[in-house]
Scaffold this active site. Sequence first.
Site, PDB file in Angstrom:
ATOM      1  N   HIS A 236      40.451  53.571  41.203  1.00  0.00           N
ATOM      2  CA  HIS A 236      39.184  53.168  41.632  1.00  0.00           C
ATOM      3  C   HIS A 236      38.386  52.993  39.713  1.00  0.00           C
ATOM      4  O   HIS A 236      37.619  52.822  39.518  1.00  0.00           O
ATOM      5  CB  HIS A 236      38.048  54.273  41.721  1.00  0.00           C
ATOM      6  CG  HIS A 236      38.291  54.746  43.282  1.00  0.00           C
ATOM      7  ND1 HIS A 236      37.388  54.112  44.082  1.00  0.00           N
ATOM      8  CD2 HIS A 236      38.993  55.940  43.668  1.00  0.00           C
ATOM      9  CE1 HIS A 236      37.751  54.242  45.218  1.00  0.00           C
ATOM     10  NE2 HIS A 236      39.182  55.592  45.226  1.00  0.00           N
TER      11      HIS A 236
ATOM     12  N   GLU B 103      46.315  37.057  30.273  1.00  0.00           N
ATOM     13  CA  GLU B 103      44.944  36.115  30.555  1.00  0.00           C
ATOM     14  C   GLU B 103      45.364  34.635  31.076  1.00  0.00           C
ATOM     15  O   GLU B 103      45.046  34.209  32.339  1.00  0.00           O
ATOM     16  CB  GLU B 103      44.055  35.438  29.771  1.00  0.00           C
ATOM     17  CG  GLU B 103      43.500  36.520  28.945  1.00  0.00           C
ATOM     18  CD  GLU B 103      42.320  36.910  27.360  1.00  0.00           C
ATOM     19  OE1 GLU B 103      41.717  35.484  27.674  1.00  0.00           O
ATOM     20  OE2 GLU B 103      43.016  37.157  26.344  1.00  0.00           O
TER      21      GLU B 103
ATOM     22  N   SER C  93      41.425  33.838  16.440  1.00  0.00           N
ATOM     23  CA  SER C  93      39.975  33.430  16.467  1.00  0.00           C
ATOM     24  C   SER C  93      39.686  32.628  15.810  1.00  0.00           C
ATOM     25  O   SER C  93      39.551  32.651  14.713  1.00  0.00           O
ATOM     26  CB  SER C  93      39.173  34.430  16.966  1.00  0.00           C
ATOM     27  OG  SER C  93      37.958  33.286  16.769  1.00  0.00           O
TER      28      SER C  93
ATOM     29  N   LYS D 117      40.388  39.016  15.925  1.00  0.00           N
ATOM     30  CA  LYS D 117      40.387  38.896  16.615  1.00  0.00           C
ATOM     31  C   LYS D 117      42.495  39.291  16.835  1.00  0.00           C
ATOM     32  O   LYS D 117      42.823  37.769  16.564  1.00  0.00           O
ATOM     33  CB  LYS D 117      40.010  37.351  17.567  1.00  0.00           C
ATOM     34  CG  LYS D 117      38.273  37.554  17.760  1.00  0.00           C
ATOM     35  CD  LYS D 117      38.068  39.006  18.669  1.00  0.00           C
ATOM     36  CE  LYS D 117      38.245  39.029  20.100  1.00  0.00           C
ATOM     37  NZ  LYS D 117      38.068  37.756  20.782  1.00  0.00           N
TER      38      LYS D 117
END
Length: 464
Positions: free
Chosen positions: A156, A290, A277, A283
Amino acid sequence: MAKLWAGRFEKPTSALLDDYQSSILFDQRLIRCDLLGSIAHATMLGEQGIIPMGDSQAIVQGLTAMLSDYDTGALAIDLTAEDVHMFAEAELTARIGEAGKRLHTGRSRNDQIALDVRLYAKEACAHVQALLLALLEVLLSLAKAHTHTIMPGYTHLQKAQPVTLAFHLMAYVQMLMRDVTRFGHAYTEADVMPLGSGALAGTTYPLNRERVAELLGFAAVTDNAMDGVSDRDFLITFLAAAATCMMHLSRLSEELILWSTNEFGTLTLDDAFATGSSIMPQKKNPDACELTRGKTGRVYGDLMALLTVMKGIPLAYNKDMQEDKEAFFDAYDTLTKCLPTFTEMMRTAVFHPEGMAQSAAMGFTNATDLADYLVGKGIPFRDAHHVSGALVGKCVREKRDLGDLSLAELREQCAAFDADVYEAISLKACVERRSLRGGPAPLAVEDSIRRAESWLAQQRSQVK
Ligand code: ARG
């Protein structure tokens, strides 16, 4: 380009339909398979005396020259051709003259495309398997280096019990090993030779189908002509294997993304496998993970597309089936870009064992072992579970850890506690105690790594 089937037609095809039905833009990548298939077919036609031996030889020479021109980039593909088969036949006839017109004897584009796609699928399966083996090798070497690196295991996404990084990575090794096997199944399904099926009802010429299979390296020949031209199960098996494999990589991606956050802080991707970024200077984004997670969706789409194309088609060939190729190629291209990127990303990633150990030490991952300790002292498990739960509750309220409780505090809940409890609930002991086959104990994981390595060596020698 003139239509080779135009005999019965009184009007040229509408430019709209030409554009709509043309497949050359995407099926030109089958050209090698198409030429190899035609070389085998023409060879067999000559051997069987179905066409004159001289014509057979002229065809084989012409096709072989086209093949080497293709390999050197000298074969200009005519994009006005309807499909790769029409192009190849027209080009052959333009090169060698009359003999070229005998190539299509005893053959239809329906069994020809089935052959081409099977040849291509066999190569694709072997290629994906090789890429998977390379990724497996990297995961295994990471696992070997981290059999003692304790980290929290989750259910979980809540901390559950301590495991090791090696154990966690070996779970992915199991998944990817199954993927290799699945692509092997797709290979075996594709490894059946359909020429001789003709358009749908076989052919009247005395073809030697086994000879063609032998020339092309197929293990068997199809046993029903209608099925031979209209079966795309092998592509569905490929796409299902691709979808499952992407699902595995997507799950791993999700974890890598989590681990490389500030909040987890247990993984740093190499700068070469992260992006920045345009606005936020700090970043460092895990784009490869992704994209893998995102592209899993398109591979699922490819599988669903072909299943849906096939579901309403009456026997035998229908043009709907031309839609198989883009879905197949898209999934194949996605996997063959994803896998090497992923392999390098994993090879260069840096894991942080201290961060993992710290994280495992928080969140009461040893609460089950505390209960198991009491079971060892003769307390029934259900009661032991309650005692451990009550101690966890006390720690949560007092912002403490189970190992910080004094023996007196432990005995307030249960008189069976002794001084040996502290050693028993150390994370190292918790992991080492789980030494059953398949468990996280270093010795068990080392066994599992050895089994995977010998499996891998065996695959390397027989990959298909
Ligand atoms: N381009 C076609 C395909 O991909 C080849 C087979 C064409 N057969 C036909 N009867 N029109 O399916």
